[in-house]
Design an enzyme around this catalytic site. Sequence first.
Site, short mmCIF file in Angstrom:
data_model
loop_
_atom_site.label_atom_id
_atom_site.label_comp_id
_atom_site.label_asym_id
_atom_site.label_seq_id
_atom_site.Cartn_x
_atom_site.Cartn_y
_atom_site.Cartn_z
N LYS A 37 -45.32 111.09 10.42
CA LYS A 37 -45.56 109.96 9.52
C LYS A 37 -44.46 109.80 8.48
O LYS A 37 -44.20 108.71 8.01
CB LYS A 37 -46.91 110.09 8.82
N ARG A 132 -59.11 115.45 -2.11
CA ARG A 132 -58.78 114.28 -1.31
C ARG A 132 -59.89 114.16 -0.27
O ARG A 132 -61.06 114.10 -0.63
CB ARG A 132 -57.38 114.38 -0.70
#
Length: 360
Positions: A37, A132
Amino acid sequence: MGRNPKLRIRLSKVQDNASKVVDLCKGSKIEVGGVAKGVCGNVSVARAMVDGGCSFLADSRIQNIINLKKENLNIPFMLLRLPMPSEIDEIVSLVNFSLVSMTEVVKLIDEACRIQNFYHDVIVMVDVGDLREGIWPSESEIENMAKTLKGCQRVRCMGVGTNVGCFGGVLPSPENLDKLVQVGRELEELLGYKLEIYSGGGTSSLALVEKGIMPLGINQLRVGEAILLGSDVTGRRSIPYLHRDTMVLEAEVIELGRKPSVPIGAVGADAFGNVPTFVDKGVRLRGILAIGKQDVRLEGISPLQEGVYVLGASSDHIILDLEELAGEITIGSTISFKVDYGAMLAATTSPYVKVVIEER
């Protein structure tokens, strides 16, 4: 000369980094997935990760995975970001395994698999403190996830995983990764079968492998930054056994001139709503580059030429102090920069930065 700005990526060094990370982890019986990514799923870089020994590829964007699958890389793919309900139909047909934390999403995946006649493997994410994604490691949340998984006909829990360092800056430790292992063992009891994967984070977790203090049971890492840049931004370190000179950002000078170092007139906010401050150094040689905040994270670039100082940027321009630069510089000259993870991520995502693949 070719179009500027450009990001030069030295493929052989990326592949060598992947090979060294894989070899390090192999000694602790940990498999490594290459996280693509950071370079927007660049096919050449992903192939270098595979050639370096990564056992699967991971990306947060389904669009990148679609592009990579067209290249016949013959390797499993992991979706790194929790699935959006709107993309689940694509996920079950394109991705080998995905990360989940919501029981509602697990049910949607199971239903999509039933309709499309697929089976799908998931890794349950566990929040060990970074705040998260992930279920909170409480008895009720673990039991609720296990109950949902047991009710699925076409979704199988392949393992558990966690993320550290990306939001809260929490560093991986034997204590918080052991917590992940404990949650996995509890899930095994509730589900009635052994989990194959205990995924203990990414680049920041390599330090535990290096020191020989990775908890027993962790058998997978998802690594991007270390392979791509040879660094660990969360641990604030350069990784000594990896290449750091894998990428160079180049931008072209479009203006040169001597100007005061402090603006003249009433100062308000800049184009991004910030009020800038300046140090009066007198009249200095200044340069403007044809690249800006729309293309790169300004805080993540470091000039490779001595005597070049970044003063600031607008959306389309970076302004430099070149007073102390040795040697000649003219309009059209190139200024080169080292990039960190954030700058690399922005540059490879920008359609205005050309990515140039170099074999060596």
